[in-house]
Design a protein around this motif. Structure first.
Motif, short mmCIF file in Angstrom:
data_model
loop_
_atom_site.label_atom_id
_atom_site.label_comp_id
_atom_site.label_asym_id
_atom_site.label_seq_id
_atom_site.Cartn_x
_atom_site.Cartn_y
_atom_site.Cartn_z
N ASN A 233 -4.74 -0.23 2.07
CA ASN A 233 -4.93 -1.45 3.08
C ASN A 233 -6.16 -1.61 3.37
O ASN A 233 -6.65 -3.01 3.25
N ARG B 85 0.86 4.13 -2.93
CA ARG B 85 0.29 5.83 -2.57
C ARG B 85 1.72 6.43 -3.07
O ARG B 85 1.37 7.61 -3.84
N PRO C 223 0.75 -1.04 0.15
CA PRO C 223 0.04 0.11 0.00
C PRO C 223 0.70 1.24 0.09
O PRO C 223 0.49 2.23 -0.63
N ARG C 224 1.92 1.33 0.80
CA ARG C 224 2.77 2.34 0.98
C ARG C 224 3.36 2.68 -0.47
O ARG C 224 3.61 3.90 -0.97
N ASN D 192 1.26 -1.74 7.50
CA ASN D 192 1.77 -1.02 6.24
C ASN D 192 3.39 -0.73 6.34
O ASN D 192 3.77 -0.18 7.12
N ASP E 141 0.51 6.97 7.20
CA ASP E 141 -0.01 7.44 6.04
C ASP E 141 -1.47 7.07 5.54
O ASP E 141 -1.83 6.03 5.59
N ALA F 163 -2.12 5.43 2.35
CA ALA F 163 -1.74 4.08 2.23
C ALA F 163 -2.78 3.07 3.17
O ALA F 163 -2.80 2.09 2.63
#
Length: 628
Positions: A455, A110, A106-107, A169, A448, A451
């Motif tokens: 998730n 983003r 996810p990070r 994350n 974040d 992010a």
């Protein structure tokens, strides 16, 4: 499957247990199922005791009896439905990519799709994401954030990374923000489900909801599921308030929690309302005050009305005011008026609308509560503070005011001015730096929020973005280029998606909407609007107390509804906002030559004489019922 079959057998074949209903199924609890709940200590969690419904009664604060056929649907803990079937991998794990590999972190998603930029929206101001967050609390819940920030805070601990409750994350070693810090993880938790509470044996994870289903200001009248008895003053039909620094606020209390208040000076902390993000706290204060403003105006035209009459009528008007603002102003600002009229969300006419359909069950969709996260892109992490004359004072970090209602007691006027004088974030495919890296100071070193949205999209089991395009638009997306061919994205955004995902079916719903063009005439993407409207139409049609209907219990007269149509955010600010003497007529849009500041005297307000009870004009006559 065996457990699921046994659970359904409980519901279908055993004897009904009167007015006790099962939260998850919405059906009367059978004696066998009741035994199961009582044996396992689940009765208080998984059931609700509903008094017999009265077709002529007012709206209940717990959401029950909104549908007389299904009294338990729409209640505070009733489950969320899905627009599309859940999409999980290996039972309840996040879905995999089309190749069978894991989806990109996810990070990473983003970072590649959304740049950090200071950006001001050309059209909309801070009231748009602020009011949107307030509305979310009416039909969604903050339990995920509360769990992550207050209870399950350990998911980045090496011993807990793989706990069932944790879905952290992870941050790569070359992360552009954290590569020199040693921070390699952001706390994140799995959504709480009815399965976790053992309220169902259904195998598909079903996230819980702690709010009523209708747009009924439950965040004001049934906040935290406590009902309205703890909120009322029982004098003059008003909600309980306390005075501080010459202004009125929701009461403090011994169990209230405002962890970011700076002691000893910041003591204001709501006992029965959510004091979370600054915008939510502000709108909570304003709508509590607005209820009391309405009650006091009603008392002037109806001196014979008692507390109950004043309270119930004020609540009804306050809910209608809120809905008029949300559907006719806020939604118009984000979707455009023509699209809303075409889809039956709002009416061109000012009269009543017959909307209620008792075959429609009051249910919120998970997709709707999730897609409201799109408005994170409009959220500013800098609050531009102004005095009551519009002079700039200072810049304040927005997130430093989160979970800190004590800050507002001495600064209400400056925060109030910031909501309508300052633009929100650009809505241009960028994100504010603080929101994307340090969203919850005082709780976590690094968060974040965007992010986290990716998730959650996967943890909720939401299907790929292309499935929503097919469902709403009837368009098949088989290649990345099809996004552009369908008119949904530019070539630049398509290239960005290809740099992150291997296949168009891998694209997460929220990531796709980050890259999508705004809809024609609006300020959000088309799929976001469609998901919102799918829920909105259901909510309106399933609500037998909907304010525009003339055949509901205690319906507004034509004259009264005409007054309700005057409801605007601007009038809310003028009647309840600290130090507000001028504002734009459309308070969701930026100040401009077409939307200039005007004195509050020029802002239309409801004339409460429309609710004058003829009985009150007669001497010594005690009113016996509300004006219908």
């Amino acid at each position: 499957m065996l457990l699921s079959s046994v659970f359904l057998l409980f519901l279908r074949t055993s004897v009904s247990y009167g007015s006790l209903y099962d939260y998850y199924s919405g059906e009367p609890v059978s004696s066998d199922l009741l035994d199961f709940y009582e044996t396992n200590g689940l009765k208080e969690t998984c059931t609700i005791d509903i008094k017999p419904c009265d077709p002529n009664e007012r709206r209940r604060v717990d959401g029950s009896c909104n549908n007389l056929k299904d009294p338990a649907r729409g209640t505070f803990f009733a489950p969320i439905k899905r627009i599309l079937p859940a999409n999980f991998s290996d039972g309840n794990k996040p879905r995999k990519a089309e190749s069978g590999k894991e989806l990109p972190p996810p990070r990473e998603v983003r970072l590649k799709l959304l740049n950090h930029t200071l950006s001001s929206h050309k059209v909309l101001n801070n009231n748009v994401p602020g009011f949107g967050a307030f509305v979310f609390l009416d039909i969604g819940s903050l339990h995920d954030n509360q769990n992550m920030l207050g209870k399950t805070t350990y998911c980045c601990n090496a011993d807990h990374l793989n706990d069932y409750a944790c879905t952290p994350n992870l941050i790569s070693e070359n992360d552009p923000v954290f590569k020199f810090t040693g921070v390699r993880c952001m706390n994140s938790t799995r959504p709480l489900t009815y399965q976790d509470f053992k309220c169902t044996q259904n195998e598909v994870p079903s996230p819980i909801k702690r709010a009523t289903t209708s747009f009924d200001l439950s965040q004001i009248y049934n906040s935290k599921g406590e009902g309205d008895q703890v909120l009322r003053s029982f004098k003059g039909g008003e909600l309980a308030v306390e005075e501080e620094n010459g202004a009125l606020f929701p009461p403090n209390g011994p169990t209230a929690s405002c962890p970011n208040n700076v002691k000893p000076n910041e003591t204001r902390c709501f006992e029965h309302y959510f004091g979370t993000f600054v915008s939510v706290s502000l709108f909570t204060i304003w709508f509590v005050r607005h209820h009391n403003y309405i009650a006091s105006e009603l008392a002037k035209v109806n001196p014979c009305w008692n507390d109950e009459m004043l309270y119930q009528t004020a609540r009804d008007i306050n809910i209608a005011f809120y809905n008029q603002v949300y559907f006719y102003e806020w939604n118009t600002a984000v979707q455009g008026r023509n699209y809303l009229v075409e889809n039956g969300i709002i009416s061109k006419d000012k009269g009543h609308r017959y909307l209620y359909d008792d075959t429609k069950s009051p249910e919120v969709t998970l997709d709707y509560t999730f897609i409201l996260r799109f408005f994170h892109l409009m959220q500013e992490s800098r609050t531009m503070l102004y005095d009551v004359h519009g002079n700039f004072i200072e810049e304040f970090k927005t997130f430093d005011a989160s979970f800190r209602t004590g800050l507002l007691a001495k600064n209400m006027s400056t925060f109030t001015q910031s909501m309508f004088r300052a633009p929100c974030h650009g809505g241009d495919g960028t994100v504010d730096f603080e929101l994307a890296n340090f969203a919850f100071p005082g709780f976590q070193i690094a968060i974040d929020a965007l992010a986290g949205d990716v998730n959650k999209c996967r943890n909720f089991g939401l299907p790929p973005y292309v499935d929503y395009i097919r469902h709403f638009l009837g368009i098949e997306i088989n290649s990345f280029e099809d996004f552009k061919t369908a008119g949904l994205m530019t070539s630049k955004k398509v290239r960005l998606l290809k740099s992150v995902y291997d296949h168009p079916r891998d694209v997460d719903l929220i990531a796709g909407e980050w890259c999508a063009k705004n809809m024609k005439g609006g300020n959000i993407p088309l799929i976001t609007a469609n998901i919102m409207n799918d829920n909105t139409l259901r909510a309106m049609k399933s609500d037998r107390h909907w304010y525009e209907c003339e055949n509901r219990p205690y319906a507004f007269t034509e004259k009264q509804l005409k007054e309700i149509r005057k409801s605007t955010l601007a009038s809310l600010f003028c009647t309840t906002g600290d130090g507000v003497t001028e504002i734009m007529k459309n308070a969701f849009f930026n100040i401009s030559p077409k939307n200039p500041l005007v004195p509050c005297e020029k802002i239309k307000k409801i004339n409460f004489k429309a609710w004058a009870d003829p009985a009150c004009k007669k001497n010594n006559i005690k009113c016996t019922e509300f004006v219908r």
